[in-house]
Design an enzyme around this catalytic site. Structure first.
Site, PDB file in Angstrom:
ATOM      1  N   ASP A   8       0.797  -1.394   0.037  1.00  0.00           N
ATOM      2  CA  ASP A   8      -0.116   0.091  -0.148  1.00  0.00           C
ATOM      3  C   ASP A   8       0.721   1.177  -0.066  1.00  0.00           C
ATOM      4  O   ASP A   8       1.932   1.499   0.800  1.00  0.00           O
ATOM      5  CB  ASP A   8      -0.929  -0.010   1.234  1.00  0.00           C
ATOM      6  CG  ASP A   8      -1.760  -1.230   1.193  1.00  0.00           C
ATOM      7  OD1 ASP A   8      -1.979  -1.678   0.248  1.00  0.00           O
ATOM      8  OD2 ASP A   8      -2.826  -1.290   2.187  1.00  0.00           O
ATOM      9  N   ASP A 128     -15.394  -4.159  -1.004  1.00  0.00           N
ATOM     10  CA  ASP A 128     -15.133  -3.972   0.627  1.00  0.00           C
ATOM     11  C   ASP A 128     -16.452  -3.887   1.386  1.00  0.00           C
ATOM     12  O   ASP A 128     -17.511  -3.029   1.224  1.00  0.00           O
ATOM     13  CB  ASP A 128     -14.582  -2.733   0.678  1.00  0.00           C
ATOM     14  CG  ASP A 128     -12.931  -2.443  -0.291  1.00  0.00           C
ATOM     15  OD1 ASP A 128     -12.651  -3.881  -0.366  1.00  0.00           O
ATOM     16  OD2 ASP A 128     -12.854  -1.373  -0.586  1.00  0.00           O
TER      17      ASP A 128
END
Length: 237
Positions: A8, A128
């Site tokens: 990330d 998500d």
């Protein structure tokens, strides 16, 4: 099953967030160096997220992503702030193997349809979920759309791969939500990549036994809870 070490990127650094909270961040240095580390340990593919893009809705960190692709020579899937055909084109041009759409896929079905028609299996969609409902905008908002219903809609459009994240599990080192993953894998024929809460080699083994297409491993690699070489042995038996 394919294991995807997660990288990330925020402000040019490799970071990990807890449950998507930008105020709860650990920093692990240069993302390109981290990508090479996982490649050297046997990774077969990488999962890269542009956290700046996910938060701001604009595509950033292209140069770093390109360096990861060129340095590792591995298949790299990328998500975070991808809102246009032009952004997808740029990623494909630098050699990204799969482009993951998130909020844009929920809010603009016309864009999703156009992306799938043009780029086909290169396009994946991130689901998500929080309490069974889809979360958007870097997990800061929850929609009224059920995750499984959304997955079935994606399948009808022609999406071939989804990344399913239980955001209550992500970054908590508490194990995946096996029940929800099983339900998702049973009800759709798409490739399901599990994300969120993969904490131990046993978790990896259980996901592989459930015939999940892939699993993203993040925080557990960075804390040392999972040794990548050991995990890879479990999925390559």
């Amino acid at each position: 099953m394919i294991l995807y070490p997660a990288i990330d990127i925020r402000d040019g650094k490799c970071v990990r967030l807890i449950q998507g909270d930008y105020g709860k961040q650990n920093t692990y240095g240069d993302p390109v160096e981290m990508a090479q580390k996982w490649a050297n340990k046997g990774a077969e593919a990488l999962h890269v997220v542009d956290l700046d893009g996910a938060l701001e809705g604009t595509f950033k960190n292209l140069r770093i992503i390109q360096s990861i692709v060129e340095t590792t020579m591995l298949p790299v899937q990328v998500g975070g702030g991808i809102r246009s055909i032009e952004a997808i084109e740029k990623l494909v041009e630098i050699g990204v193997s799969r482009v993951i759409l998130g909020t844009a896929a929920i809010k603009d079905r016309g864009f999703l349809q156009a992306a799938v028609e043009r780029f086909k299996e290169t396009i994946a969609v991130s689901i998500d979920a929080k309490n069974g409902y889809v979360a958007t905008n870097g997990w800061t908002k929850t929609s009224d759309l059920k995750a499984l219903d959304f997955a079935k809609q994606l399948e009808e459009i022609g999406v071939q791969t989804i990344v399913y994240t239980d955001i209550a599990k992500d970054g908590m080192l508490a194990g995946p939500n096996f029940r929800e993953l099983e339900k998702m894998n049973e009800h759709v024929s798409m490739n399901v990549i599990a994300s969120g809460g993969v904490t131990t080699v046993s978790d990896v083994q259980q996901l592989a036994q459930r015939n999940v297409y892939g699993a993203i491993v993040g925080k557990a690699l960075y804390t040392g809870n999972i040794n990548l070489e050991d995990a890879l042995k479990e999925v390559n038996v």
